[in-house]
Write a protein that holds these residues in place. Structure first.
Motif, mmCIF file in Angstrom:
data_model
loop_
_atom_site.group_PDB
_atom_site.id
_atom_site.type_symbol
_atom_site.label_atom_id
_atom_site.label_comp_id
_atom_site.label_asym_id
_atom_site.label_seq_id
_atom_site.Cartn_x
_atom_site.Cartn_y
_atom_site.Cartn_z
ATOM 1 N N GLU A 169 0.839 -1.212 0.000
ATOM 2 C CA GLU A 169 0.000 0.000 0.000
ATOM 3 C C GLU A 169 0.867 1.253 0.000
ATOM 4 O OE1 GLU A 169 -3.131 0.015 -0.477
ATOM 5 O OE2 GLU A 169 -3.315 -2.155 -0.328
ATOM 6 N N THR A 174 0.138 4.248 -0.230
ATOM 7 C CA THR A 174 -0.420 5.415 0.468
ATOM 8 C C THR A 174 -0.094 5.408 1.957
ATOM 9 O OG1 THR A 174 -2.513 4.257 0.742
ATOM 10 C CG2 THR A 174 -2.310 5.707 -1.171
ATOM 11 N N GLU A 219 -11.754 3.263 -4.991
ATOM 12 C CA GLU A 219 -10.440 3.303 -4.352
ATOM 13 C C GLU A 219 -10.607 3.193 -2.845
ATOM 14 O OE1 GLU A 219 -7.656 6.171 -5.507
ATOM 15 O OE2 GLU A 219 -8.274 6.196 -7.601
ATOM 16 N N ARG A 220 -9.550 2.765 -2.197
ATOM 17 C CA ARG A 220 -9.584 2.586 -0.748
ATOM 18 C C ARG A 220 -8.823 3.721 -0.071
ATOM 19 N NH1 ARG A 220 -12.336 -1.543 0.040
ATOM 20 N NH2 ARG A 220 -12.036 -1.737 2.253
ATOM 21 N N ASP A 221 -9.396 4.236 0.985
ATOM 22 C CA ASP A 221 -8.733 5.237 1.819
ATOM 23 C C ASP A 221 -8.131 4.521 3.018
ATOM 24 O OD1 ASP A 221 -9.489 7.427 0.247
ATOM 25 O OD2 ASP A 221 -11.435 7.538 1.231
#
Length: 112
Positions: free
Chosen positions: A20, A22, A77-79
């Motif tokens: 990930e 992010t 999308e994933r936060d």
């Protein structure tokens, strides 16, 4: 462990950082560090059972310092958020305390 609307897994921090982009190493350090993180993935907000989630979080104990939370957005999308696990467990304790208080008030109203 898979439950209603969410999953809770354990992941090696380095593997999580590689998977990930992010999530940053700085965020992991700020949340308490550690070699293994708890990964909470909310799969379906409508099916999410907060009481069960609270119980599962409290069962994790003190073996982990960091929790990475993943919630899917409307765009697919994933936060991600990285927080200390103790913060999530505190919210879980507050939720169970609130539920117990509401039950007690309901019983007292019926008797009163």
């Amino acid at each position: 462990m898979t439950t209603c609307g969410y999953t809770i897994d354990r992941e090696i921090v380095d593997v999580l950082l590689n998977a990930e982009p992010t999530i940053t190493a700085e965020a992991i350090r700020e949340a308490g560090g550690g070699l293994v993180a708890v990964v909470l993935t909310v799969q379906d907000r409508r099916r999410l059972r907060l009481r069960r989630l609270a119980q599962d979080l409290l069962r994790l104990g003190n073996s982990f310092q960091v929790a990475a939370i993943s919630i899917g957005g409307k765009d697919g999308e994933r936060d991600w958020a990285v927080v200390p696990l103790t913060y999530l467990q505190g919210l879980a304790r507050d939720l169970t305390d609130l539920q117990q208080q509401l039950r007690l008030e309901a019983v007292l109203r019926r008797r009163g």
